[in-house]
Design a protein around this motif. Structure first.
Motif, PDB file in Angstrom:
ATOM      1  N   PHE A 317     -41.544   4.815 -71.116  1.00 49.08           N
ATOM      2  CA  PHE A 317     -42.924   5.226 -71.342  1.00 49.08           C
ATOM      3  C   PHE A 317     -43.739   3.998 -71.724  1.00 49.08           C
ATOM      4  O   PHE A 317     -43.342   3.231 -72.603  1.00 49.08           O
ATOM      5  N   HIS A 318     -44.863   3.777 -71.048  1.00 48.63           N
ATOM      6  CA  HIS A 318     -45.625   2.539 -71.232  1.00 48.63           C
ATOM      7  C   HIS A 318     -46.878   2.706 -72.079  1.00 48.63           C
ATOM      8  O   HIS A 318     -47.748   1.855 -72.068  1.00 48.63           O
ATOM      9  N   GLY A 319     -46.973   3.789 -72.819  1.00 49.25           N
ATOM     10  CA  GLY A 319     -48.138   4.011 -73.662  1.00 49.25           C
ATOM     11  C   GLY A 319     -48.864   5.273 -73.253  1.00 49.25           C
ATOM     12  O   GLY A 319     -48.477   5.978 -72.307  1.00 49.25           O
ATOM     13  N   SER A 320     -49.906   5.586 -73.961  1.00 47.27           N
ATOM     14  CA  SER A 320     -50.637   6.825 -73.705  1.00 47.27           C
ATOM     15  C   SER A 320     -52.133   6.584 -73.854  1.00 47.27           C
ATOM     16  O   SER A 320     -52.567   5.578 -74.409  1.00 47.27           O
ATOM     17  N   THR A 321     -52.900   7.542 -73.360  1.00 53.17           N
ATOM     18  CA  THR A 321     -54.348   7.525 -73.527  1.00 53.17           C
ATOM     19  C   THR A 321     -54.703   8.267 -74.809  1.00 53.17           C
ATOM     20  O   THR A 321     -54.122   9.308 -75.110  1.00 53.17           O
ATOM     21  N   ALA A 322     -55.626   7.739 -75.566  1.00 51.98           N
ATOM     22  CA  ALA A 322     -55.991   8.350 -76.844  1.00 51.98           C
ATOM     23  C   ALA A 322     -57.001   9.471 -76.645  1.00 51.98           C
ATOM     24  O   ALA A 322     -57.906   9.380 -75.811  1.00 51.98           O
ATOM     25  N   TYR A 323     -56.823  10.528 -77.417  1.00 53.14           N
ATOM     26  CA  TYR A 323     -57.784  11.626 -77.501  1.00 53.14           C
ATOM     27  C   TYR A 323     -58.290  11.680 -78.938  1.00 53.14           C
ATOM     28  O   TYR A 323     -57.502  11.576 -79.883  1.00 53.14           O
ATOM     29  N   LEU A 324     -59.581  11.837 -79.106  1.00 44.97           N
ATOM     30  CA  LEU A 324     -60.185  11.750 -80.435  1.00 44.97           C
ATOM     31  C   LEU A 324     -61.166  12.892 -80.656  1.00 44.97           C
ATOM     32  O   LEU A 324     -61.963  13.222 -79.781  1.00 44.97           O
ATOM     33  N   LEU A 325     -61.084  13.476 -81.845  1.00 47.00           N
ATOM     34  CA  LEU A 325     -62.050  14.484 -82.271  1.00 47.00           C
ATOM     35  C   LEU A 325     -62.491  14.140 -83.683  1.00 47.00           C
ATOM     36  O   LEU A 325     -61.673  14.114 -84.606  1.00 47.00           O
ATOM     37  N   LYS A 326     -63.798  13.829 -83.838  1.00 43.60           N
ATOM     38  CA  LYS A 326     -64.344  13.470 -85.149  1.00 43.60           C
ATOM     39  C   LYS A 326     -65.140  14.620 -85.729  1.00 43.60           C
ATOM     40  O   LYS A 326     -65.826  15.337 -85.011  1.00 43.60           O
ATOM     41  N   SER A 327     -65.032  14.775 -87.039  1.00 43.89           N
ATOM     42  CA  SER A 327     -65.812  15.806 -87.717  1.00 43.89           C
ATOM     43  C   SER A 327     -67.234  15.313 -87.931  1.00 43.89           C
ATOM     44  O   SER A 327     -67.513  14.116 -87.857  1.00 43.89           O
ATOM     45  N   SER A 328     -68.120  16.257 -88.225  1.00 39.95           N
ATOM     46  CA  SER A 328     -69.497  15.884 -88.525  1.00 39.95           C
ATOM     47  C   SER A 328     -69.884  16.267 -89.944  1.00 39.95           C
ATOM     48  O   SER A 328     -70.880  15.782 -90.472  1.00 39.95           O
ATOM     49  N   GLY A 329     -69.101  17.140 -90.564  1.00 40.15           N
ATOM     50  CA  GLY A 329     -69.391  17.582 -91.922  1.00 40.15           C
ATOM     51  C   GLY A 329     -68.488  16.931 -92.940  1.00 40.15           C
ATOM     52  O   GLY A 329     -67.775  15.960 -92.654  1.00 40.15           O
ATOM     53  N   SER A 330     -68.493  17.465 -94.143  1.00 44.49           N
ATOM     54  CA  SER A 330     -67.727  16.907 -95.255  1.00 44.49           C
ATOM     55  C   SER A 330     -66.517  17.776 -95.566  1.00 44.49           C
ATOM     56  O   SER A 330     -66.488  18.975 -95.250  1.00 44.49           O
ATOM     57  N   PHE A 331     -65.539  17.162 -96.204  1.00 46.18           N
ATOM     58  CA  PHE A 331     -64.347  17.889 -96.642  1.00 46.18           C
ATOM     59  C   PHE A 331     -64.721  18.786 -97.813  1.00 46.18           C
ATOM     60  O   PHE A 331     -65.397  18.363 -98.753  1.00 46.18           O
ATOM     61  N   SER A 332     -64.306  20.050 -97.742  1.00 43.40           N
ATOM     62  CA  SER A 332     -64.562  20.987 -98.832  1.00 43.40           C
ATOM     63  C   SER A 332     -63.240  21.563 -99.324  1.00 43.40           C
ATOM     64  O   SER A 332     -62.169  21.164 -98.864  1.00 43.40           O
ATOM     65  N   ASP A 333     -63.311  22.488-100.255  1.00 41.58           N
ATOM     66  CA  ASP A 333     -62.100  23.031-100.867  1.00 41.58           C
ATOM     67  C   ASP A 333     -61.194  23.690 -99.824  1.00 41.58           C
ATOM     68  O   ASP A 333     -61.650  24.427 -98.957  1.00 41.58           O
ATOM     69  N   VAL A 334     -59.899  23.407 -99.959  1.00 38.86           N
ATOM     70  CA  VAL A 334     -58.877  24.057 -99.145  1.00 38.86           C
ATOM     71  C   VAL A 334     -57.938  24.794-100.089  1.00 38.86           C
ATOM     72  O   VAL A 334     -57.508  24.242-101.110  1.00 38.86           O
ATOM     73  N   ALA A 335     -57.620  26.027 -99.730  1.00 41.90           N
ATOM     74  CA  ALA A 335     -56.788  26.848-100.604  1.00 41.90           C
ATOM     75  C   ALA A 335     -55.348  26.856-100.128  1.00 41.90           C
ATOM     76  O   ALA A 335     -55.053  26.602 -98.952  1.00 41.90           O
ATOM     77  N   ALA A 336     -54.447  27.139-101.054  1.00 47.42           N
ATOM     78  CA  ALA A 336     -53.045  27.307-100.703  1.00 47.42           C
ATOM     79  C   ALA A 336     -52.922  28.423 -99.675  1.00 47.42           C
ATOM     80  O   ALA A 336     -53.657  29.417 -99.721  1.00 47.42           O
ATOM     81  N   ASN A 337     -52.008  28.234 -98.717  1.00 50.20           N
ATOM     82  CA  ASN A 337     -51.745  29.184 -97.636  1.00 50.20           C
ATOM     83  C   ASN A 337     -52.827  29.189 -96.554  1.00 50.20           C
ATOM     84  O   ASN A 337     -52.747  30.006 -95.628  1.00 50.20           O
ATOM     85  N   ASP A 338     -53.829  28.311 -96.660  1.00 45.30           N
ATOM     86  CA  ASP A 338     -54.762  28.153 -95.543  1.00 45.30           C
ATOM     87  C   ASP A 338     -54.000  27.620 -94.331  1.00 45.30           C
ATOM     88  O   ASP A 338     -53.208  26.671 -94.444  1.00 45.30           O
ATOM     89  N   SER A 339     -54.241  28.226 -93.177  1.00 41.63           N
ATOM     90  CA  SER A 339     -53.533  27.827 -91.958  1.00 41.63           C
ATOM     91  C   SER A 339     -54.486  27.133 -90.991  1.00 41.63           C
ATOM     92  O   SER A 339     -55.655  27.518 -90.872  1.00 41.63           O
TER      93      SER A 339
END
Length: 750
Positions: A317-339
């Motif tokens: 395998f000689h490498g791969s093409t990158a795929y990128l997804l950027k967020s636009s908002g801010s990180f907020s609270d994440v709860a336990a068991n969030d999927s």
């Protein structure tokens, strides 16, 4: 007519001068060996000599290029030959080690030799020629591999398009380098940040009582936490028991899930998503003596490498093409068991978090999320979560998509898209310094892009980016991306990233940043007749060209824009250089060259002249139109190599006495030896081509020099004969003149 003595003398002298001039020219031709000494002697011959001399100089340069390329390729070939020899030796040792007659101790000795051979392969991979690394693509000043066998490249990438091409003839170029991933292969690899506080010596053991049972751990952003160890004795061989008891105490404190202690080759290591230090307090354990860690010492930010180990059994395998997804908002609270649901390839994966995260615990979430990705077969080494340009970003080596549910807590939403954008083409601007050179985006400033077969105008946010809060480099990147996302045809296909202070545009297909200008038309749905059927276009420093529009009534802006494009393409000097597009209200023109629109004399089609501006392209580091460059398959710094991954697995199997694993290594080694032989054959083909090219250059050089000599060098025999004849004529003229012109006293009196 009366012929006087004076006339005879003058004629004699004039003819003697002419003959003397011919003799002088013949003598100069003999001394210089050239037919002409000045352009006036033979203008056509001089012109031809200049042309032939230029060709000879070109051939000299082609010869130098060919010889340099040949030397580079021969050095590469020797390096590959050395690798094949090392791999053959590793295979021989593997065959020996696969025998059941070898004891575990014998296999460990074989592993020791193979480990040395692995280091030799890494050294060969970093072979240089004249100070340039052979296999690092354009980054000839960067080593290909690190000491651990992962790709180095000084933190950069090595793309499949980094072929160094040289001119070896007219319209004849050859790629002289072999890329490192072509030799070593690539394993799917991701990395994430981790702070590591590591001792400099092995665990020494300790007797714990009330005088030394305290370890004060300070985790970045928190007050120091006191860890109280139970009384007891740990010898130097009780390192694992000590680490287990220490982790039990850490897990019972507020550091649970933030700090973890491990034992690596007998050395105590603390790890976590933020900085960790151990402070001195009353009754502190002497961690310097026990663990080799200095009080107050900061942890080191390092990269955790996660690879898909199944890749060692896959095709090279000689490498791969990158795929990128950027967020636009801010990180907020994440709860336990969030999927969090990710669609990657043909499969669906769900990551469920184990604990709560506050809005300030983004680093902790990223750290734990990546650890979970590393535990999932199919995602490990393929997908990663990181911070890119101040925003959370997901990167992968295949197309992927995410569910909006819970990912919106990370700042991902439908406004930015929920699928990865493929980065096959890219263009990068110059490095920016907003602190010393702020960038001001004025109202109405736009960027212009040709994407696919259409052109688009990207509206920018009017503000000054001066490295102050809210106006930093990451804010500039975010605002440009927001402008792109406002265009449905570009959203999810064109992304903007920051690369070491430079702005980079990435796209899934060929594109280019160009100049653009909006036409100030009196009407975008006009009735065209002789009074308004013309306007002028000027590209760069060229002359204005009049474009004539077919007469008729254009009911829609689309019809008029199409007519404008057809009229422009009818002009040969403009065909293919100008694109016309409209946004439903205005009509814009796009070109690789600065473009100016102006009314033609006697036509009121345009209300006023308008011209493209070099801003904001210049300020953003793009001082000319830029065409996207093909990146192709690539490997990143820190990525694992397939070849060395095979050897690492072999070493594990030998050291663990795994006969089945050792047997599997033979087919893996054979695959890589076959790949190296293919690389050697490829180099041989290029070397043979260069030898033929060098022979052709030598032949062409001989022919050109022959033509040059024929054009400007004299024929010695002919020139000597001419000179002798001219001398005889000159002497004869002197003799005859002396006889026919007899001077008298009257002549002297005159």
């Amino acid at each position: 007519m009366r012929v006087t003595n004076n006339m005879m003398v003058n004629n004699l002298l004039r003819n003697l001068y002419k003959n003397y001039t011919k003799m002088d020219k013949s003598q100069q031709m003999l001394s210089s060996q050239k037919k002409f000494l000045r352009p006036s002697d033979d203008p056509i011959g001089v012109t031809r000599s200049l042309r032939l001399t230029t060709e000879i100089l070109n051939m000299y340069q082609y010869k130098r290029n060919t010889e340099d390329s040949d030397s580079w390729l021969r050095s590469s070939e020797q390096a590959v030959n050395n690798m094949i020899a090392v791999m053959q030796r590793i295979r021989e040792l593997t065959v020996q080690g696969s025998s059941d007659t070898y004891s575990p101790e014998d296999r460990k000795k074989i592993a020791d030799e193979i480990a040395e051979l692995k280091d030799q392969l890494i050294s060969i991979g970093n072979t240089t020629y004249a100070g340039s690394y052979l296999f690092s693509g354009f980054k000839t000043d960067k080593a290909l591999l690190k000491e651990d066998g992962t790709y180095d490249l000084d933190g950069g990438i090595l793309s499949g398009g980094e072929i160094i091409e040289v001119n070896v003839g007219i319209s004849d170029r050859i790629g002289m380098n072999i890329l490192g991933q072509r030799i070593f292969g690539s394993m799917a690899t991701t990395t994430y940040d981790e702070y590591v506080l590591k001792g400099v010596s092995e665990f020494k053991g300790v007797n714990i009582d009330s005088s030394n049972n305290i370890i004060s751990i300070e985790y970045e952003g928190m007050a120091p936490v006191t860890i109280t160890m139970d009384d007891g004795t740990y010898t130097s061989i009780d390192g694992l028991r000590f680490i287990q008891d220490l982790n039990d105490k850490i897990d019972a404190s507020s550091l649970n899930g933030l700090v973890k202690a491990e034992l690596e080759n007998g050395v105590v290591v603390f790890k976590g998503p933020r900085n960790i230090t151990i402070n001195s307090v009353p009754n502190s354990m002497d961690v310097r003596e026990v663990m080799g860690i200095e009080m107050g010492q900061n942890a080191v930010l390092s990269k955790v490498t996660v690879s898909d180990l199944d890749d060692i059994d896959r095709e090279i395998f000689h490498g791969s093409t990158a795929y990128l997804l950027k967020s636009s908002g801010s990180f907020s609270d994440v709860a336990a068991n969030d999927s969090f649901t990710i669609y990657y390839g043909d499969n669906t994966y769900t990551i469920t978090m184990d604990k709560d995260y506050s809005a300030a615990q983004d680093k902790e979430f990223i750290y734990d999320f990546n650890k979970k990705l590393a535990e999932i077969s199919g995602l490990a080494g393929h997908v990663a979560l990181s911070v890119k340009d101040g925003q959370l970003a997901i990167t992968a080596d295949k197309q992927f998509k995410i569910e909006a549910a819970n990912f919106d807590k990370l700042g991902f939403n439908a406004d930015t898209g929920l699928k990865g954008a493929k980065a096959t083409y890219a263009v990068e601007g110059g490095k920016l310094d907003l602190f010393n050179n702020p960038i001001t985006i004025s109202s109405g400033d736009q960027l212009y892009i040709n994407y696919g077969d259409k052109s688009y105008s990207i509206a920018l946010t009017p503000k000054t980016y001066d490295d102050t809060t809210g106006n930093k480099f990451n804010d500039l990147i975010k605002d440009i991306q927001a402008g792109i996302n406002n265009i449905p045809e570009l959203k999810g296909y064109v992304t903007v990233t920051g690369e070491d202070g430079s702005i980079r545009f990435n796209s899934d297909q060929a594109f280019e940043l160009v100049y653009g200008v909006e036409g100030d038309f009196a009407s975008v749905t006009p009735n065209i007749d002789s009074s308004n059927d013309r306007f002028d276009i000027k590209l760069g420093d060229g002359s204005a060209i009049t474009v004539k529009i077919p007469h008729g009534s254009y009911a829609t802006i689309d019809d008029f824009a199409q007519a404008l494009q057809s009229a422009i393409d009818a002009e040969l000097s403009l065909r293919g250089k100008v694109k016309v597009a409209n946004d439903g209200t205005n009509i814009s023109f796009y070109s690789e060259l600065p473009i100016t629109l102006s009314p033609s004399t006697g036509s009121d089609l345009l209300s006023s002249a308008s011209a493209s501006s070099s801003e904001p392209m210049d300020s953003l580091g793009f001082n000319t139109a830029k065409q996207g460059v093909l990146i192709g398959d690539r490997v990143e710094s820190g990525s694992a190599t397939q070849l060395l991954g095979v050897i690492d697995q072999l070493l594990k199997d030998l050291n663990s006495n795994n006969s089945e694993g050792i047997g599997k290594a033979l087919s893996r080694l054979d695959a890589h030896i076959g790949n190296l032989n293919s690389v050697r054959a490829e180099i041989g083909v290029k070397t043979n081509r260069l030898e033929l090219t060098l022979n052709r250059i030598e032949d062409d050089n001989v022919n050109l020099r022959g033509l040059l000599s024929k054009n400007e060098d004299i024929d010695m025999a002919e020139t000597i004969m001419n000179l002798q004849m001219q001398q005889n004529v000159y002497n004869a003229a002197l003799s005859v003149g002396a006889k026919i012109i007899s001077l008298s006293l009257v002549d002297f009196i005159r």
